[in-house]
Scaffold this motif. Structure first.
Motif, PDB file in Angstrom:
ATOM      1  N   GLU A  44     -11.367 -18.532 -32.119  1.00  8.50           N
ATOM      2  CA  GLU A  44     -10.286 -19.381 -31.663  1.00  8.50           C
ATOM      3  C   GLU A  44      -9.793 -18.812 -30.356  1.00  8.50           C
ATOM      4  O   GLU A  44      -9.501 -17.622 -30.253  1.00  8.50           O
ATOM      5  CB  GLU A  44      -9.184 -19.441 -32.718  1.00  8.50           C
ATOM      6  CG  GLU A  44      -9.691 -20.030 -34.010  1.00  8.50           C
ATOM      7  CD  GLU A  44      -8.600 -20.681 -34.822  1.00  8.50           C
ATOM      8  OE1 GLU A  44      -7.444 -20.672 -34.391  1.00  8.50           O
ATOM      9  OE2 GLU A  44      -8.932 -21.211 -35.883  1.00  8.50           O
TER      10      GLU A  44
ATOM     11  N   SER B 139      -7.361 -19.547 -26.687  1.00  7.11           N
ATOM     12  CA  SER B 139      -6.265 -20.288 -26.093  1.00  7.11           C
ATOM     13  C   SER B 139      -6.738 -20.794 -24.741  1.00  7.11           C
ATOM     14  O   SER B 139      -7.201 -20.024 -23.901  1.00  7.11           O
ATOM     15  CB  SER B 139      -5.054 -19.382 -25.938  1.00  7.11           C
ATOM     16  OG  SER B 139      -3.987 -20.098 -25.361  1.00  7.11           O
ATOM     17  N   HIS B 140      -6.634 -22.117 -24.548  1.00  9.37           N
ATOM     18  CA  HIS B 140      -7.087 -22.729 -23.301  1.00  9.37           C
ATOM     19  C   HIS B 140      -6.196 -23.925 -23.008  1.00  9.37           C
ATOM     20  O   HIS B 140      -6.014 -24.781 -23.875  1.00  9.37           O
ATOM     21  CB  HIS B 140      -8.550 -23.150 -23.426  1.00  9.37           C
ATOM     22  CG  HIS B 140      -9.098 -23.837 -22.228  1.00  9.37           C
ATOM     23  ND1 HIS B 140      -9.144 -23.246 -20.994  1.00  9.37           N
ATOM     24  CD2 HIS B 140      -9.594 -25.089 -22.067  1.00  9.37           C
ATOM     25  CE1 HIS B 140      -9.671 -24.104 -20.126  1.00  9.37           C
ATOM     26  NE2 HIS B 140      -9.943 -25.226 -20.753  1.00  9.37           N
TER      27      HIS B 140
ATOM     28  N   GLY C 232      -3.042 -24.085 -22.903  1.00  9.81           N
ATOM     29  CA  GLY C 232      -1.881 -24.116 -23.775  1.00  9.81           C
ATOM     30  C   GLY C 232      -2.164 -24.547 -25.197  1.00  9.81           C
ATOM     31  O   GLY C 232      -1.236 -24.736 -25.975  1.00  9.81           O
ATOM     32  N   CYS C 233      -3.435 -24.716 -25.561  1.00 12.90           N
ATOM     33  CA  CYS C 233      -3.805 -25.134 -26.923  1.00 12.90           C
ATOM     34  C   CYS C 233      -4.807 -24.147 -27.502  1.00 12.90           C
ATOM     35  O   CYS C 233      -5.488 -23.433 -26.780  1.00 12.90           O
ATOM     36  CB  CYS C 233      -4.442 -26.517 -26.913  1.00 12.90           C
ATOM     37  SG  CYS C 233      -3.343 -27.810 -26.348  1.00 12.90           S
ATOM     38  N   THR C 234      -4.898 -24.153 -28.810  1.00 10.82           N
ATOM     39  CA  THR C 234      -5.900 -23.336 -29.486  1.00 10.82           C
ATOM     40  C   THR C 234      -7.137 -24.193 -29.712  1.00 10.82           C
ATOM     41  O   THR C 234      -7.056 -25.287 -30.265  1.00 10.82           O
ATOM     42  CB  THR C 234      -5.365 -22.818 -30.830  1.00 10.82           C
ATOM     43  OG1 THR C 234      -4.180 -22.069 -30.572  1.00 10.82           O
ATOM     44  CG2 THR C 234      -6.391 -21.944 -31.514  1.00 10.82           C
ATOM     45  N   TRP C 235      -8.283 -23.690 -29.252  1.00  9.30           N
ATOM     46  CA  TRP C 235      -9.559 -24.386 -29.369  1.00  9.30           C
ATOM     47  C   TRP C 235     -10.489 -23.565 -30.259  1.00  9.30           C
ATOM     48  O   TRP C 235     -10.417 -22.347 -30.301  1.00  9.30           O
ATOM     49  CB  TRP C 235     -10.224 -24.510 -27.999  1.00  9.30           C
ATOM     50  CG  TRP C 235      -9.574 -25.434 -27.044  1.00  9.30           C
ATOM     51  CD1 TRP C 235      -8.389 -25.253 -26.409  1.00  9.30           C
ATOM     52  CD2 TRP C 235     -10.079 -26.674 -26.585  1.00  9.30           C
ATOM     53  NE1 TRP C 235      -8.123 -26.302 -25.582  1.00  9.30           N
ATOM     54  CE2 TRP C 235      -9.154 -27.189 -25.671  1.00  9.30           C
ATOM     55  CE3 TRP C 235     -11.235 -27.403 -26.850  1.00  9.30           C
ATOM     56  CZ2 TRP C 235      -9.330 -28.396 -25.019  1.00  9.30           C
ATOM     57  CZ3 TRP C 235     -11.414 -28.605 -26.195  1.00  9.30           C
ATOM     58  CH2 TRP C 235     -10.471 -29.096 -25.300  1.00  9.30           C
TER      59      TRP C 235
END
Length: 145
Positions: free
Chosen positions: A105, A107-108, A110-113
């Protein structure tokens, strides 16, 4: 009797078409096309079995053709690695830890991918990685050397 059947097919096609206009489901438009084709078959004097078969073949065949076209378009070669479609390609992300299932996981933007290594990559190590592809909501990464 023939005009009653003909009218029934056209009314059914109009009702399904109206329902399509409310829902925006393209598949209902194709089903309405099949019902209209059955109406044309009734106009040409086909029997009730032939009319029903015409509705099924035209409507169902059009739906299957649309589904096949969508699948071909979705899995078009290079679409996951086309920079014109994915502005994230070439950007860097930091992987803190790889899970046992080979995913991480990150962070990219501002979101978790969810991320996984590109097929040609050796087992993952934490650190900086570059995005080389996007499969839905999963980023494909390559280790930054």
């Amino acid at each position: 009797m023939q005009s009653d059947v003909l009218t029934s097919w056209w009314i059914a096609a109009a009702l399904v078409l109206a329902l399509e206009l409310f829902t925006g489901t393209f598949f209902l438009l194709l089903l309405a096309l099949g019902l209209a084709a059955a109406g044309v078959a009734a106009l040409l004097g086909a029997g009730s079995a032939a009319q029903t078969l015409t509705a099924a073949l035209v409507g169902g065949g059009a739906m299957l053709a649309l589904r096949a076209w969508r699948l071909r378009r979705r899995t078009a070669p290079g679409s996951a690695t086309d920079p014109a479609q994915h502005l994230d390609l070439g950007l860097q992300v930091r992987v803190e830890r790889w899970r046992d299932d080979g995913l991480a996981e990150v962070s990219h933007r501002g979101c978790t991918w969810t991320a996984r290594l590109d097929a040609a990559e050796p087992p993952g190590r934490p650190g900086l990685h570059v995005i080389v592809g996007v499969d839905g909501t999963t980023l494909r990464l390559r280790a930054l050397r």
